[in-house]
Design an enzyme around this catalytic site. Sequence first.
Site, PDB file in Angstrom:
ATOM      1  N   THR A 199       0.888  -0.964  -0.083  1.00 55.56           N
ATOM      2  CA  THR A 199       0.023   0.079   0.057  1.00 55.56           C
ATOM      3  C   THR A 199       0.965   1.219   0.037  1.00 55.56           C
ATOM      4  O   THR A 199       1.975   1.153   0.340  1.00 55.56           O
ATOM      5  CB  THR A 199      -1.001   0.089   1.377  1.00 55.56           C
ATOM      6  OG1 THR A 199      -1.782  -1.241   1.190  1.00 55.56           O
ATOM      7  CG2 THR A 199      -1.734   0.979   1.467  1.00 55.56           C
ATOM      8  N   ARG A 227     -13.614  -7.518  -0.726  1.00 55.79           N
ATOM      9  CA  ARG A 227     -12.965  -7.378   0.163  1.00 55.79           C
ATOM     10  C   ARG A 227     -12.614  -6.134   0.740  1.00 55.79           C
ATOM     11  O   ARG A 227     -11.678  -5.293  -0.547  1.00 55.79           O
ATOM     12  CB  ARG A 227     -11.819  -8.553   0.389  1.00 55.79           C
ATOM     13  CG  ARG A 227     -10.832  -8.445   1.657  1.00 55.79           C
ATOM     14  CD  ARG A 227      -9.567  -7.355   1.370  1.00 55.79           C
ATOM     15  NE  ARG A 227      -8.853  -7.496   2.544  1.00 55.79           N
ATOM     16  CZ  ARG A 227      -7.630  -6.965   2.711  1.00 55.79           C
ATOM     17  NH1 ARG A 227      -7.424  -5.966   1.593  1.00 55.79           N
ATOM     18  NH2 ARG A 227      -7.062  -6.692   3.504  1.00 55.79           N
ATOM     19  N   VAL A 228     -12.547  -5.501   1.579  1.00 51.55           N
ATOM     20  CA  VAL A 228     -12.088  -3.918   1.877  1.00 51.55           C
ATOM     21  C   VAL A 228     -11.003  -4.144   2.820  1.00 51.55           C
ATOM     22  O   VAL A 228     -11.516  -4.797   4.018  1.00 51.55           O
ATOM     23  CB  VAL A 228     -13.403  -3.077   1.994  1.00 51.55           C
ATOM     24  CG1 VAL A 228     -12.704  -1.699   2.539  1.00 51.55           C
ATOM     25  CG2 VAL A 228     -14.166  -2.814   0.765  1.00 51.55           C
ATOM     26  N   GLY A 229      -9.909  -3.694   3.065  1.00 52.15           N
ATOM     27  CA  GLY A 229      -9.090  -3.656   3.952  1.00 52.15           C
ATOM     28  C   GLY A 229      -9.126  -2.263   4.775  1.00 52.15           C
ATOM     29  O   GLY A 229     -10.101  -1.765   4.889  1.00 52.15           O
ATOM     30  N   ASP A 230      -8.091  -1.977   5.389  1.00 51.61           N
ATOM     31  CA  ASP A 230      -7.821  -0.750   6.160  1.00 51.61           C
ATOM     32  C   ASP A 230      -7.568   0.550   5.487  1.00 51.61           C
ATOM     33  O   ASP A 230      -8.205   1.777   6.007  1.00 51.61           O
ATOM     34  CB  ASP A 230      -6.796  -0.864   7.082  1.00 51.61           C
ATOM     35  CG  ASP A 230      -5.365  -0.887   6.561  1.00 51.61           C
ATOM     36  OD1 ASP A 230      -5.370  -1.290   5.377  1.00 51.61           O
ATOM     37  OD2 ASP A 230      -4.547  -0.606   6.998  1.00 51.61           O
ATOM     38  N   THR A 250       0.179   0.631   6.316  1.00 55.81           N
ATOM     39  CA  THR A 250       0.563  -0.449   5.533  1.00 55.81           C
ATOM     40  C   THR A 250       0.562  -2.039   6.152  1.00 55.81           C
ATOM     41  O   THR A 250       0.722  -1.931   7.297  1.00 55.81           O
ATOM     42  CB  THR A 250       1.653  -0.365   4.374  1.00 55.81           C
ATOM     43  OG1 THR A 250       2.804  -0.398   5.279  1.00 55.81           O
ATOM     44  CG2 THR A 250       1.558   1.026   3.570  1.00 55.81           C
ATOM     45  N   GLY A 251       0.162  -2.812   5.415  1.00 56.00           N
ATOM     46  CA  GLY A 251       0.074  -4.189   5.970  1.00 56.00           C
ATOM     47  C   GLY A 251      -1.204  -4.727   6.117  1.00 56.00           C
ATOM     48  O   GLY A 251      -1.927  -4.519   5.175  1.00 56.00           O
ATOM     49  N   GLY A 253      -4.589  -5.461   6.589  1.00 51.23           N
ATOM     50  CA  GLY A 253      -5.554  -4.395   6.943  1.00 51.23           C
ATOM     51  C   GLY A 253      -6.618  -5.015   7.894  1.00 51.23           C
ATOM     52  O   GLY A 253      -6.920  -4.055   8.708  1.00 51.23           O
TER      53      GLY A 253
HETATM   54  N1  GLY Z   1      -3.332  -2.516   4.024  1.00 50.82           N
HETATM   55  C1  GLY Z   1      -3.856  -2.795   3.031  1.00 50.82           C
HETATM   56  C2  GLY Z   1      -4.838  -3.746   3.042  1.00 50.82           C
HETATM   57  O1  GLY Z   1      -4.934  -4.714   3.779  1.00 50.82           O
HETATM   58  O2  GLY Z   1      -5.721  -3.848   1.998  1.00 50.82           O
END
Ligand code: GLY
Length: 345
Positions: A199, A227-230, A250-251, A253
């Site tokens: 990210t 799917r939605v991350g952070d 980053t990492g 989510g």
């Molecule tokens: N940090 C990015 C994600 O998990 O989508």
Amino acid sequence: MAKPLGMADTISRRTLLAAAGAAGLAPLSFSQSAQRAPHKGMPVAISSANGMRTTEKAMELLRAGQDGLDAAIAGVNIVEEDPNDMSVGYGGLPNERGVVELDSCCMHGPTYRAGAVASLRNIKTPSRVAKVVMERTDHVLLVGEGALEFARMHGFEETNLLTEAARKAWVKWKESLSKDDDYLEPPAASPLPARPTGTITCLTLNDKSEISGVTTTSGLAYKIPGRVGDSPIIGAGLYVDNQIGACGSTGRGEAVILSCGSRIVVENMRHGMTPEEACLDVLKRICDYTVDPLLLREKGRPNFEVNFYAVNKKGEFGGARIYRGGRYAVHDGTQNRLMDSAYLY
Ligand code: GLY
């Protein structure tokens, strides 16, 4: 020049070290002192390790007097449009069906406003769409088809975001999934790389001490569609409080969403921690609360990585992650460089 530790810093540090010891953790790795811009009022741009061009661009625009959010977004646009970064924007690795879905959010400190898009297809620069959501709607987050319709309405050009390199990586992943399906094993039996959650985030502090930030990603490679991350979640992948500071991540989510990571980092700074201490504290909570055996490796430690990047109103900045070896990009008004992240293990 590094700032000497003040009393509040020392107490926070001692508290954190004691907490780590009580939990049986390895000693936290701190920098010797809080990193900060060399002079009061000097602008700062901080980004993830893939953001050296981002911090350079953002600083150029901050020096030219541009708004801090515009500077941050122009910085990440370079990486969003770069097909060689397979974790962000155009060229990002797709979902399990081979479709690239992008997430992004931004926050503008001076006006305390935010915008975000999630699962956005076909648009290279979701960060710019997030900013238009902030500026032209009474909402904060648009997702999927609605986000794409909105982007079209505002004249964003549609593009197939799946590059040849990303398509080939996806095919290899799909062909390697199971021995019981009808796909033959991929011809070159080189091991599959770990599924990236790369990210980019960029936080800026301008010479008026105004703070802004943006985070943008193609998310977890080969994710379940939708799917939605952070990264598009205010308080998770990004949080800006113009009175205190900002944090981006980053990492993995899911871990950042569950911990409300960026928001808690900013709250830690409000209570006196340096940016680096604030990041390490939340990383420690993430480790403590990761109990699912599927997410653990030896010694009960997480089998994933999370990175936080933070800057405060005074121009102090820092980055930290769970495991040793991370870096972050920072332009402190005098030089643009990669710095080592602090770490827990
Ligand atoms: N940090 C990015 C994600 O998990 O989508």
